[in-house]
Scaffold this motif. Sequence first.
Motif, short mmCIF file in Angstrom:
data_model
loop_
_atom_site.label_atom_id
_atom_site.label_comp_id
_atom_site.label_asym_id
_atom_site.label_seq_id
_atom_site.Cartn_x
_atom_site.Cartn_y
_atom_site.Cartn_z
N SER A 1 46.37 45.83 45.29
CA SER A 1 47.08 45.81 46.70
C SER A 1 46.14 45.96 47.60
N ARG A 2 44.83 46.63 47.32
CA ARG A 2 43.92 46.85 48.37
C ARG A 2 43.00 45.82 48.39
N GLY A 3 43.05 44.73 47.48
CA GLY A 3 42.18 43.55 47.62
C GLY A 3 41.12 43.91 46.53
N TYR A 4 40.98 44.51 45.64
CA TYR A 4 40.43 44.54 44.50
C TYR A 4 40.80 43.87 43.43
N THR B 1 36.81 46.92 38.48
CA THR B 1 37.28 45.82 39.53
C THR B 1 35.94 45.04 40.05
N TYR B 2 36.37 43.75 40.51
CA TYR B 2 35.01 43.27 41.31
C TYR B 2 34.97 43.63 42.68
N PRO B 3 33.97 43.81 43.46
CA PRO B 3 34.19 44.23 44.88
C PRO B 3 35.00 43.25 45.75
N PRO B 4 35.82 43.92 46.77
CA PRO B 4 36.87 42.97 47.51
C PRO B 4 36.02 41.73 48.06
N PRO B 5 36.73 40.57 48.34
CA PRO B 5 36.11 39.57 49.05
C PRO B 5 35.70 39.88 50.52
N THR C 1 29.72 45.49 50.09
CA THR C 1 29.27 46.16 48.77
C THR C 1 29.25 44.96 47.73
N SER C 2 28.21 45.31 46.82
CA SER C 2 28.17 44.31 45.72
C SER C 2 28.71 44.59 44.36
N THR C 3 29.28 46.08 44.44
CA THR C 3 29.83 46.78 43.22
C THR C 3 31.25 46.79 43.42
N GLY C 4 31.96 46.77 42.12
CA GLY C 4 33.29 46.85 41.86
C GLY C 4 33.56 48.48 41.53
N LEU C 5 34.77 48.74 41.28
CA LEU C 5 35.07 50.02 41.10
C LEU C 5 35.51 50.25 39.54
N VAL C 6 35.28 51.56 39.10
CA VAL C 6 35.68 52.01 37.71
C VAL C 6 36.83 53.12 38.07
#
Length: 191
Positions: A38-41, A108-112, A116-121
């Motif tokens: 829901s936060r865009g990730y 996750t992918y980074p939010p559009p 940042t160019s990295t997502g989250l774990v």
Amino acid sequence: MQEMKAEIATKNSKKANLLDHNSLKHILDESVSEIVTSRGYAEDVRMSNVRLFIGTIIIVIALFAQFYKKKFPGNRDFLIGCIVLYIVFNVILQLISYTKEKNAIMFTYPPPGSVTSTGLVVSSKLPRFSDLYTLSIVSADPKSISAGKPVEFTKSVTQWFTKDGVLVEGLFWKDVGALIDDYAAVPKKKK
């Protein structure tokens, strides 16, 4: 009217068995996934797809071993080969789980539109016979220059569940949202 609202609230609420640690962790992890998306990730399912592909290979190997044309003495070498391949692919699957996934709930992918160019774990732990739930967020690529510093919190699950086992989503969303904001916060430069 009040009865109908209470009935709707019970249908939409997430309820867990308070005596089952797996049930608690599952509901919390599921809620964390909802909050992060829901936060865009957007969820990165590449790792899951790799695991599914390897699992499919394992099943195909087992099916070949089971339904091979020749009977046992004649297919001995073929069976040995299938057993070796079965073991090798299972070891690969376990190594992926042990080294890459660990306690990860989601990648996750980074939010559009993000810089940042990295997502989250996003990872979680709820040890057996403990009420302390630990949620951590790290960068999917910790060596990247745009990787944020890892953040985590540890809190008792009793803060988020009623005595009936219903998750108080507002409190949990607030805590997880604060952790995501803490991760996304730009570090202030020292003068």
